[in-house]
Design a protein around this motif. Structure first.
Motif, PDB file in Angstrom:
ATOM      1  N   TYR A  39       9.095 -40.394  31.288  1.00  0.00           N
ATOM      2  CA  TYR A  39       8.411 -41.638  30.923  1.00  0.00           C
ATOM      3  C   TYR A  39       9.322 -42.398  29.954  1.00  0.00           C
ATOM      4  CZ  TYR A  39       4.324 -39.428  33.003  1.00  0.00           C
ATOM      5  OH  TYR A  39       3.458 -38.811  33.879  1.00  0.00           O
ATOM      6  N   ARG A  40       9.931 -43.461  30.468  1.00  0.00           N
ATOM      7  CA  ARG A  40      10.913 -44.196  29.689  1.00  0.00           C
ATOM      8  C   ARG A  40      10.612 -45.692  29.713  1.00  0.00           C
ATOM      9  NH1 ARG A  40      14.139 -41.512  33.678  1.00  0.00           N
ATOM     10  NH2 ARG A  40      15.111 -39.565  32.967  1.00  0.00           N
ATOM     11  N   HIS A  41      10.936 -46.344  28.612  1.00  0.00           N
ATOM     12  CA  HIS A  41      10.956 -47.797  28.562  1.00  0.00           C
ATOM     13  C   HIS A  41      12.207 -48.170  27.773  1.00  0.00           C
ATOM     14  CE1 HIS A  41       8.719 -51.855  27.689  1.00  0.00           C
ATOM     15  NE2 HIS A  41       9.878 -52.027  28.305  1.00  0.00           N
ATOM     16  N   LEU A  42      13.209 -48.670  28.477  1.00  0.00           N
ATOM     17  CA  LEU A  42      14.510 -48.952  27.881  1.00  0.00           C
ATOM     18  C   LEU A  42      14.825 -50.431  28.020  1.00  0.00           C
ATOM     19  CD1 LEU A  42      16.430 -45.992  29.585  1.00  0.00           C
ATOM     20  CD2 LEU A  42      15.185 -45.945  27.411  1.00  0.00           C
ATOM     21  N   ARG A  43      15.411 -50.983  26.959  1.00  0.00           N
ATOM     22  CA  ARG A  43      15.800 -52.399  26.976  1.00  0.00           C
ATOM     23  C   ARG A  43      17.316 -52.484  26.824  1.00  0.00           C
ATOM     24  NH1 ARG A  43      12.719 -55.677  22.756  1.00  0.00           N
ATOM     25  NH2 ARG A  43      11.109 -55.583  24.377  1.00  0.00           N
ATOM     26  N   PHE A  44      17.925 -53.421  27.556  1.00  0.00           N
ATOM     27  CA  PHE A  44      19.372 -53.580  27.537  1.00  0.00           C
ATOM     28  C   PHE A  44      19.705 -55.048  27.298  1.00  0.00           C
ATOM     29  CE2 PHE A  44      18.184 -49.987  30.067  1.00  0.00           C
ATOM     30  CZ  PHE A  44      19.093 -48.999  29.713  1.00  0.00           C
ATOM     31  N   ASP A  45      20.676 -55.258  26.413  1.00  0.00           N
ATOM     32  CA  ASP A  45      21.061 -56.620  26.061  1.00  0.00           C
ATOM     33  C   ASP A  45      22.495 -56.598  25.536  1.00  0.00           C
ATOM     34  OD1 ASP A  45      20.952 -59.325  25.661  1.00  0.00           O
ATOM     35  OD2 ASP A  45      19.218 -59.288  24.330  1.00  0.00           O
ATOM     36  N   ASN A  46      23.116 -57.763  25.520  1.00  0.00           N
ATOM     37  CA  ASN A  46      24.449 -57.923  24.963  1.00  0.00           C
ATOM     38  C   ASN A  46      24.309 -58.376  23.516  1.00  0.00           C
ATOM     39  OD1 ASN A  46      27.038 -58.677  24.213  1.00  0.00           O
ATOM     40  ND2 ASN A  46      27.488 -59.754  26.111  1.00  0.00           N
ATOM     41  N   PRO A  47      24.624 -57.518  22.539  1.00  0.00           N
ATOM     42  CA  PRO A  47      24.432 -57.892  21.140  1.00  0.00           C
ATOM     43  C   PRO A  47      25.292 -59.066  20.704  1.00  0.00           C
ATOM     44  CG  PRO A  47      25.694 -55.857  21.298  1.00  0.00           C
ATOM     45  CD  PRO A  47      25.198 -56.171  22.685  1.00  0.00           C
ATOM     46  N   GLU A  48      26.412 -59.293  21.400  1.00  0.00           N
ATOM     47  CA  GLU A  48      27.285 -60.409  21.058  1.00  0.00           C
ATOM     48  C   GLU A  48      26.752 -61.724  21.609  1.00  0.00           C
ATOM     49  OE1 GLU A  48      31.148 -59.444  22.485  1.00  0.00           O
ATOM     50  OE2 GLU A  48      31.366 -57.671  21.200  1.00  0.00           O
ATOM     51  N   LYS A  49      25.974 -61.637  22.685  1.00  0.00           N
ATOM     52  CA  LYS A  49      25.396 -62.830  23.303  1.00  0.00           C
ATOM     53  C   LYS A  49      23.936 -62.547  23.650  1.00  0.00           C
ATOM     54  CE  LYS A  49      29.818 -64.296  25.313  1.00  0.00           C
ATOM     55  NZ  LYS A  49      30.550 -64.634  26.543  1.00  0.00           N
ATOM     56  N   PRO A  50      23.085 -62.489  22.622  1.00  0.00           N
ATOM     57  CA  PRO A  50      21.673 -62.173  22.869  1.00  0.00           C
ATOM     58  C   PRO A  50      21.047 -63.130  23.885  1.00  0.00           C
ATOM     59  CG  PRO A  50      22.168 -62.160  20.525  1.00  0.00           C
ATOM     60  CD  PRO A  50      23.374 -62.733  21.217  1.00  0.00           C
ATOM     61  N   GLY A  51      20.271 -62.560  24.780  1.00  0.00           N
ATOM     62  CA  GLY A  51      19.594 -63.378  25.780  1.00  0.00           C
ATOM     63  C   GLY A  51      20.397 -63.611  27.040  1.00  0.00           C
ATOM     64  N   GLN A  52      21.626 -63.095  27.110  1.00  0.00           N
ATOM     65  CA  GLN A  52      22.434 -63.266  28.311  1.00  0.00           C
ATOM     66  C   GLN A  52      22.284 -62.045  29.208  1.00  0.00           C
ATOM     67  OE1 GLN A  52      26.984 -63.283  28.485  1.00  0.00           O
ATOM     68  NE2 GLN A  52      26.503 -65.441  28.806  1.00  0.00           N
ATOM     69  N   TYR A  53      21.553 -62.198  30.281  1.00  0.00           N
ATOM     70  CA  TYR A  53      21.289 -61.141  31.254  1.00  0.00           C
ATOM     71  C   TYR A  53      20.610 -59.914  30.643  1.00  0.00           C
ATOM     72  CZ  TYR A  53      24.741 -63.910  33.814  1.00  0.00           C
ATOM     73  OH  TYR A  53      25.427 -64.938  34.415  1.00  0.00           O
TER      74      TYR A  53
END
Length: 212
Positions: A39-53
């Motif tokens: 049971y997982r809920h994982l979030r992925f983001d680009n810390p240098e460009k928040p909100g990009q993909y």
């Protein structure tokens, strides 16, 4: 399109586009919102460009949901951990859309769609074959370019098929084309597949770091 689940036959329709999509996630990092076994809920983001993909993965036994601007729900009865399924059926960092599409429960109407590049390729192949066989009137290639690719409304499947059906040059036509398949994987599905693949690599790397 590839259907074999083994990595050796995993393929993508356009390698260049494949690499471009994969590069979107090169600098993403993982945030664990919840993890309790499968049971997982994982979030992925680009810390240098928040909100990009940005995207999220949610898993529970036999199921995986990816939310990346598009939402696809995958499930398979034989594999409790979907990370195992995706890891086993593709090379590290690569995808196998032909096999993975078979596991989509929700979002199936977003997997494939009309592809102008596929349409253009099939039309040109047909014309070249006619020229080689000697059945094409002189100037056919130029006429197809003008009437279909320059003047035709071919940004959608209905317009593309209409352009083929109505084409007639010196008595030459495309004939029966209703069986021609102009579909390819939608960009959103390929984007989501790459998101899953990259997420699983990041998750595996994080687990190794904790275990070290």
């Amino acid at each position: 399109m590839p259907q074999n689940p083994t990595p050796a036959t995993a393929g993508v329709t356009n390698p260049t586009a494949d690499q471009t999509i994969a590069a979107r996630f090169a600098n993403h990092t993982m945030t664990v919102l919840h993890e309790d076994g499968l049971y997982r809920h994982l979030r992925f983001d680009n810390p240098e460009k928040p909100g990009q993909y940005p995207f999220e993965l949610i898993t529970w036994p036999y199921n995986l949901v990816v939310k990346s601007g598009w939402t696809f729900h995958f499930d398979i009865d034989a594999t409790p951990d979907m990370f195992v399924l995706f890891r086993r059926t593709a090379f590290s960092g690569e995808i196998n859309p032909g096999y993975w599409q078979e596991k989509v429960r929700a979002g199936r109407d977003e997997i494939e769609g009309f592809d102008p590049d596929t349409f253009e390729r099939l039309v040109k192949e047909h014309v070249v074959q006619a020229i080689r066989e000697g059945s094409a009137p002189r100037g056919l290639g130029r006429e197809v370019t003008t009437e279909i690719f320059e003047m035709g409304d071919i940004d959608n499947e209905a317009g593309a098929r209409s352009a083929l059906d109505s084409f007639d040059y010196k008595g030459w036509s495309f004939g029966e084309t209703w069986e021609w398949n102009f579909s390819d994987y939608n960009p959103g599905f390929l984007h989501s597949c790459h998101a899953i693949r990259h997420a699983i690599d990041l998750h595996a790397a994080a687990r190794k770091q904790v275990a070290a």
